[in-house]
Write a protein that holds these residues in place. Structure first.
Motif, short mmCIF file in Angstrom:
data_model
loop_
_atom_site.label_atom_id
_atom_site.label_comp_id
_atom_site.label_asym_id
_atom_site.label_seq_id
_atom_site.Cartn_x
_atom_site.Cartn_y
_atom_site.Cartn_z
N ALA A 21 0.79 -1.43 -0.20
CA ALA A 21 -0.38 0.28 0.37
C ALA A 21 0.65 0.15 -0.10
O ALA A 21 0.26 2.20 -0.26
N THR A 22 1.85 0.95 0.61
CA THR A 22 3.34 2.29 0.28
C THR A 22 4.59 1.83 0.10
O THR A 22 5.30 2.03 0.97
N PRO A 23 4.66 1.86 -1.21
CA PRO A 23 6.05 1.96 -1.19
C PRO A 23 6.77 2.41 -1.17
O PRO A 23 6.52 3.80 -0.95
N GLU A 24 7.77 1.90 -1.17
CA GLU A 24 9.15 3.32 -0.64
C GLU A 24 10.56 2.99 -2.27
O GLU A 24 10.83 1.61 -2.34
N LEU A 25 11.51 4.13 -2.05
CA LEU A 25 12.27 4.09 -3.06
C LEU A 25 12.94 4.72 -2.39
O LEU A 25 13.29 5.88 -2.20
N LEU A 26 14.51 3.92 -2.23
CA LEU A 26 15.53 3.77 -1.58
C LEU A 26 16.78 4.28 -2.82
O LEU A 26 17.27 3.77 -3.95
N PHE A 27 17.15 5.98 -2.42
CA PHE A 27 18.11 6.26 -3.70
C PHE A 27 19.58 7.33 -3.11
O PHE A 27 19.87 7.28 -2.09
N LEU A 28 20.25 5.46 -3.73
CA LEU A 28 22.26 5.95 -3.39
C LEU A 28 22.88 6.04 -4.76
O LEU A 28 23.06 5.69 -5.73
N ASP A 29 23.41 7.39 -4.41
CA ASP A 29 24.03 7.91 -4.91
C ASP A 29 25.75 8.18 -4.90
O ASP A 29 26.00 7.41 -3.69
N GLU A 30 27.01 8.17 -6.12
CA GLU A 30 28.06 7.34 -5.60
C GLU A 30 28.65 6.47 -4.76
O GLU A 30 29.78 6.85 -3.77
N LEU A 31 27.81 5.27 -5.15
CA LEU A 31 28.62 4.24 -4.57
C LEU A 31 29.56 3.84 -4.94
O LEU A 31 30.32 2.89 -4.98
N GLN A 32 30.49 4.18 -5.69
CA GLN A 32 32.33 4.54 -6.32
C GLN A 32 33.08 4.22 -4.72
O GLN A 32 34.04 3.37 -5.04
N TRP A 33 32.32 5.11 -3.98
CA TRP A 33 33.34 5.43 -2.69
C TRP A 33 32.54 5.02 -1.22
O TRP A 33 32.75 5.46 -0.73
N ASP A 35 31.84 2.60 1.49
CA ASP A 35 32.87 1.47 2.43
C ASP A 35 32.50 0.11 2.43
O ASP A 35 31.04 -0.26 2.23
N GLU A 36 32.82 -0.64 2.93
CA GLU A 36 32.68 -2.24 3.41
C GLU A 36 31.40 -2.34 4.45
O GLU A 36 30.25 -2.80 3.79
N CYS A 58 20.83 2.37 -7.27
CA CYS A 58 22.07 2.90 -6.88
C CYS A 58 22.91 3.39 -7.82
O CYS A 58 22.44 2.74 -8.98
N CYS A 59 23.29 4.26 -7.76
CA CYS A 59 24.38 4.72 -8.96
C CYS A 59 25.88 4.84 -8.48
O CYS A 59 25.93 4.95 -7.56
N TYR A 60 26.41 5.11 -9.29
CA TYR A 60 27.72 4.99 -9.82
C TYR A 60 28.49 4.70 -10.60
O TYR A 60 27.49 5.07 -12.27
N ARG A 61 30.01 6.04 -10.81
CA ARG A 61 30.25 5.97 -11.90
C ARG A 61 32.18 4.21 -12.20
O ARG A 61 31.95 4.58 -11.89
N PRO A 70 34.22 -3.55 -4.33
CA PRO A 70 33.78 -4.98 -3.60
C PRO A 70 32.43 -4.55 -4.20
O PRO A 70 31.51 -5.36 -3.94
N LEU A 71 31.74 -3.33 -4.45
CA LEU A 71 29.95 -2.84 -5.01
C LEU A 71 29.85 -4.08 -6.07
O LEU A 71 28.91 -4.61 -6.73
N THR A 72 31.08 -4.04 -7.37
CA THR A 72 30.87 -5.08 -8.04
C THR A 72 31.02 -7.05 -7.29
O THR A 72 29.90 -7.63 -8.33
N THR A 73 31.81 -7.30 -6.60
CA THR A 73 31.36 -8.30 -6.14
C THR A 73 30.17 -8.57 -5.90
O THR A 73 29.67 -9.57 -5.61
N LEU A 74 29.79 -7.16 -4.41
CA LEU A 74 28.05 -6.90 -3.87
C LEU A 74 26.75 -7.12 -5.00
O LEU A 74 26.08 -8.31 -5.06
#
Length: 91
Positions: A21-33, A35-36, A58-61, A70-74
């Protein structure tokens, strides 16, 4: 509140507020930086079965994220665990 409590409670909070009934959007930018510790939290949120109405964007360069990042691994791990991962390359 210590960090381990926050890490345990954040996925539960997102699961409680993101419903059909109340879906959410989580936007995360600059994930190239990222941390673990935050990658681990992101992994927990993405794999949590109680979170059903969340769109995670999720956005990254791409020029700063290589196959050893580590993002590629994830992203590979999430695909293995059956979490839908879609990519879009923007110029």
């Amino acid at each position: 509140m210590n960090r381990s409590r926050l890490v345990a409670l954040l996925p539960k909070l997102i699961g409680a507020i993101s419903t059909p009934a109340t879906p959410e959007l989580l936007f995360l930018d600059e994930l190239q930086w990222v941390d673990e510790a935050n990658l681990a939290l992101l992994k927990d949120i993405a794999r949590d079965k109680e979170i059903s109405s969340l769109l995670l964007v999720c956005c990254y360069r791409s020029n700063e994220v290589d196959v050893l990042h580590p993002l590629t691994t994830l992203l590979g791990e999430l695909t293995i665990f059956g979490v839908p991962v879609n990519g879009m390359h923007l110029e």
